[in-house]
Design an enzyme around this catalytic site. Structure first.
Site, PDB file in Angstrom:
ATOM      1  CG  ASP A  46      -3.193   1.368   6.014  1.00 15.02           C
ATOM      2  OD1 ASP A  46      -3.925   1.162   5.030  1.00 15.02           O
ATOM      3  OD2 ASP A  46      -2.547   2.409   6.164  1.00 15.02           O
ATOM      4  CG  ASP A  94      -5.319  -2.480   2.084  1.00 13.06           C
ATOM      5  OD1 ASP A  94      -5.422  -2.292   0.859  1.00 13.06           O
ATOM      6  OD2 ASP A  94      -4.898  -1.622   2.872  1.00 13.06           O
ATOM      7  CG  ASP A 129      -1.952   0.971   1.267  1.00 11.67           C
ATOM      8  OD1 ASP A 129      -2.425   1.304   0.173  1.00 11.67           O
ATOM      9  OD2 ASP A 129      -2.340   1.437   2.348  1.00 11.67           O
TER      10      ASP A 129
END
Length: 816
Positions: free
Chosen positions: A551, A555, A244
């Site tokens: 996070d 996800d 990410d």
């Protein structure tokens, strides 16, 4: 093992307490305060947003499109809609441990701790962390196989020696026959049989590698910040990391550095002098009402406290600089309906009713997506002007310019709503806010700088053969700028499709095309949760071992699907943490690299131990088996072999399995899933060291001094070979030895004990004292193992594993 297990259980207990010690915001006395989940009390008011875990039992006070995933409590995967207590179809109760699937709201706490439904459930469950990793299972299989071989050899030796003894073929050192039928007493025959049985048992003791499970235990126990031990082991084999961007590669500390308001650029971005009253009030209304953050102004002269997500905080701080009075603005209009920010649509909106009953719809979200919905814009004087092609191009260029400088672009727009708002509660819940014909108010550029050290960490990964891919919801230009800044993309020349791709383009391909393109992707922008999942699936089908960092709640599917899911301990939502295998406690990508190093270290340390142990095992087994069958006696007796066994199993495991990870591990490609534990390099080293022990096989065992020298040289060979085992593929076996004090301590202790055994307790071990010449001879024989190892490492070995080489040869031969 027992001590190690006990220490680990204590540390897991502390880790679990730390993991569950979530810090969240509660409203006390009208002020948002950050407290630990353990400090929540009945009567606290808690804001809930998408992705949060409900921290206690309670009742919903206010809520907008709030949906709760109660599967952790009920086992039903159905999402439940929650509405406030005064509604006719009210379902206002919230249970601790459930997760917010959609929407937002605030709850009043009615039960905490053991008095919650979750608490009563958890009181009857204890967490079990005693799992076996795939490597442990594999090694236990190896240990069992070697044990069976050892047992078979021991039985063979027992049978051969018994037959030799009772047929009169076993002789004493003076040449007399040990057993004569009818002449030897029963007690002497029994003594002879027991002696033979002792030889067989000794062979079993030497053969069974009981140190293997201990080596794995010790190696894995060093790694404690993981939910599944097997994940750390798998991480050593990772070939790609899908990361990410926000909060992992960047700091997640946002500030507004660019602003386009009223059709022009504000310089500086908080220059309110150039804004008309109408435009300013509409903009401030949009900033204050269309947010899930809050602003608290203390009664004294303290600083204003802004809370919310980093993006929300940045926009609220910008609003305050433009003269926003947060509480006053929010009290001037009533919230009619909320469309919470959604990662699929990349925007969120609110419907407001002013004191004059005028309804306004405010939208805020990804700049290019909101801009595409705007047909007009508000100029500096507050007049609404149609957006012609030139102005649309001006705003698009502004967004591209900000994105190229790695700014996150957010647009704020509104529209008046002339039609009647649905009066019925049920209709209002299903009402979709109009998102066309919007009037653009502002576009802001928010800076989120790269984390320090991320560029070096990514370079380390690339050197180690691990490709880092960025998968982000931000637009392609912002993603490209950050990727160039942190080294995922080498230069602008690399920033071409399919290296740089949008989520919608990737998802439009067929499964086969996705697999082809997934290999080449370095950066994916504007990706939805499903795009990330599709990328992970495509990479895994191509044979990659995929690690995913994330996070957010969005996800979770990719974290769950990946071979190793790594979530962030600080910014990570509870849903993300629950779906992951490893929690990175400091949210830093550099820590991901540490996990890769540790994973590789686990594998490397076990290989070192196997090489060391097999060298000793094979040598000791062959010496004793050959001697026992040829002469009916063994050169290394039971006590001596037990001491050798202690060195190679327990002390060897302690010394080699606790070697700390080195940078050298990050200069080699990842270990394949099906790569053999014993590599060609290890086979070469084993055979070279085996040459040294050949001289023991045909020695004259009648002389006690010679027997003692053989035993002494054999043990010293193992001590010297322990250094060789530290670096199976490096010539300098002493590099970093001073950093491992445990290794030095064990080698020193082994050497001291060997001197004590030879010089002071010879009667117990059937050895005699040696003079300094004999000691020099023993050390000289052992020392040869070092230059022999260096010479051996100059011999090239094929990269193809031996078993594959023989399999292919056999296959070709079969075909012919």
């Amino acid at each position: 093992s027992a001590i190690s297990d006990y220490r680990q259980s204590l540390q897991f207990q502390n880790l679990n307490e730390e993991k569950r010690n979530i810090h969240l915001e509660v409203i006390r006395g009208g002020r948002r305060v950050e407290v630990s989940i353990y400090d929540i009390v009945v009567g606290d008011v808690i804001p809930l947003n998408i992705g949060d875990q409900v921290p206690a039992d309670g009742i919903l006070i206010t809520g907008h499109s709030l949906s709760i995933d109660e599967s952790s409590m009920t086992g039903e995967s159905k999402i439940v809609s929650i509405s406030t207590v005064h509604k006719s179809t009210s379902e206002p109760f919230l249970m601790s441990g459930c997760k917010v699937a959609d929407g937002s709201g605030t709850m009043l706490v009615t039960g905490v701790g053991i008095n919650t439904e979750w608490g009563l459930l958890m009181a009857s469950i204890s967490e079990d962390t005693g799992e076996e990793t795939p490597l442990q299972v594999r090694l236990n299989g190896v240990a069992t196989f070697i044990g069976i071989v050892g047992l078979s050899v021991a039985v063979l030796v027992l049978v051969v020696l018994m037959i030799r003894y009772f047929t009169g073929h076993t002789k004493n050192p003076d040449g007399s026959i040990q057993f004569k039928a009818g002449r030897t007493s029963v007690s002497a025959a029994v003594d002879g049989a027991i002696k033979i049985f002792t030889v067989a048992v000794t062979i079993v003791v030497v053969a069974v590698p009981e140190g293997l499970p201990l080596a794995v235990t010790l190696t894995l126990k060093v790694i404690l910040q993981v939910r599944r031990l097997s994940a750390c082991e798998t991480m050593g084999s990772a070939t790609t990391i899908c990361s990410d961007k926000t909060g992992t590669l960047t700091l997640n500390e946002m500030t507004v550095v660019d602003a386009y308001v009223g059709g022009q650029k504000l310089d500086p971005p908080d220059n309110k002098a150039r804004l008309s009253g109408v435009l300013s009030s509409l903009l401030i209304q949009g900033v204050a009402q269309n947010t899930n953050g809050s602003v608290f102004v203390p009664e004294g002269a303290g600083d204003v406290e802004v809370s919310g997500s980093p993006t929300e905080k940045a926009i609220l701080v910008w609003g305050l600089k433009l003269g926003m009075d947060f509480d006053a603005v929010r009290s001037q209009s009533t919230l009619v309906h909320v469309f919470p920010f959604n990662s699929e649509k990349k925007r969120g909106g609110v419907a407001l009713q002013s004191a004059e009953s005028q309804v306004y719809i405010h939208w805020k979200g990804a700049a290019e997506i909101v801009l595409a919905c705007c047909s007009r814009y508000s100029d500096a004087s507050g007049e609404v002007v149609p957006m012609d092609e030139d102005k649309a191009l001006f705003f698009k260029n502004a967004i591209e310019d900000m994105a190229a400088r790695s700014l996150r672009c957010v647009a704020i727009a509104y529209r008046p709503y002339e039609e009647k708002v649905p009066a019925d509660e049920q209709q209002l819940m299903q009402w979709k806010l109009p998102e066309d014909d919007l009037i653009l108010l502002a576009i802001v550029g928010i800076k989120d700088p790269c984390r320090p050290g991320v560029r070096d960490a990514i370079q380390l990964c690339q050197n180690a053969g691990v490709k880092v891919r960025m998968v982000t919801g931000d637009n392609l230009q912002t993603a490209k700028a950050i990727a160039l800044e942190c080294g995922i993309l080498g230069s602008d020349a690399d920033a071409v499709e399919p290296n740089l791709i949008e989520g919608r383009i990737f998802r439009a391909y067929s499964d086969e095309q996705r697999e082809e393109i997934a290999e080449k992707i370095s950066v994916m922008g504007r990706s939805s949760p499903n795009d990330k999942l599709l990328l992970v699936q495509a990479l895994r089908k191509r044979g990659h071992v995929v690690a995913v960092t994330g996070d957010g709640t969005n996800d979770a599917p990719a974290l769950h699907e990946a071979d190793i899911g790594l979530s962030m301990g600080i910014q990570g939502t509870e849903v993300a943490k629950e779906s992951s295998d490893i929690i990175i406690l400091d949210d830093n990508f550099a820590s991901v690299v540490k996990v890769v190093r540790w994973g590789r270290s686990v594998y490397a340390n076990i290989q070192k131990f196997i090489q060391f142990q097999l060298t000793v095992n094979v040598a000791a087994l062959i010496i004793n088996v050959v001697a026992a069958i040829s002469s009916g006696d063994v050169p290394l007796n039971a006590v001596q072999l037990l001491w050798v066994n202690l060195i190679m199993d327990t002390l060897g495991a302690l010394a080699l399995a606790t070697e700390p990870p080195t940078d050298h591990l990050m200069h080699r490609p990842p270990v394949g899933r099906r790569e053999p534990l014993i590599t060609n390099i290890m086979w070469r080293n084993l055979l070279i060291q085996r040459l040294l022990s050949l001289q023991h096989d045909n020695a004259d065992h009648a002389n006690k001094v010679k027997n003692t020298i053989i035993f002494n040289a054999f043990v010293l060979c193992q001590i010297f070979n322990e250094f060789n085992a530290r670096k199976p593929d490096e010539k300098n076996v002493f590099r970093g030895v001073t950093k491992n004090r445990l290794f030095i301590g064990i080698v020193a202790m082994t050497l001291i004990l060997q001197v004590v055994i030879i010089e002071f307790i010879g009667k117990f071990t059937s050895t005699v004292k040696l003079n300094w010449k004999h000691w020099l001879l023993s050390v000289g024989i052992a020392f040869v193992s070092w230059p022999l190892a260096i010479v051996g490492k100059l011999i090239p070995v094929p990269k193809t594993p031996l078993h594959e080489f023989f399999t292919r040869k056999f296959y070709r031969h079969g075909r012919h």
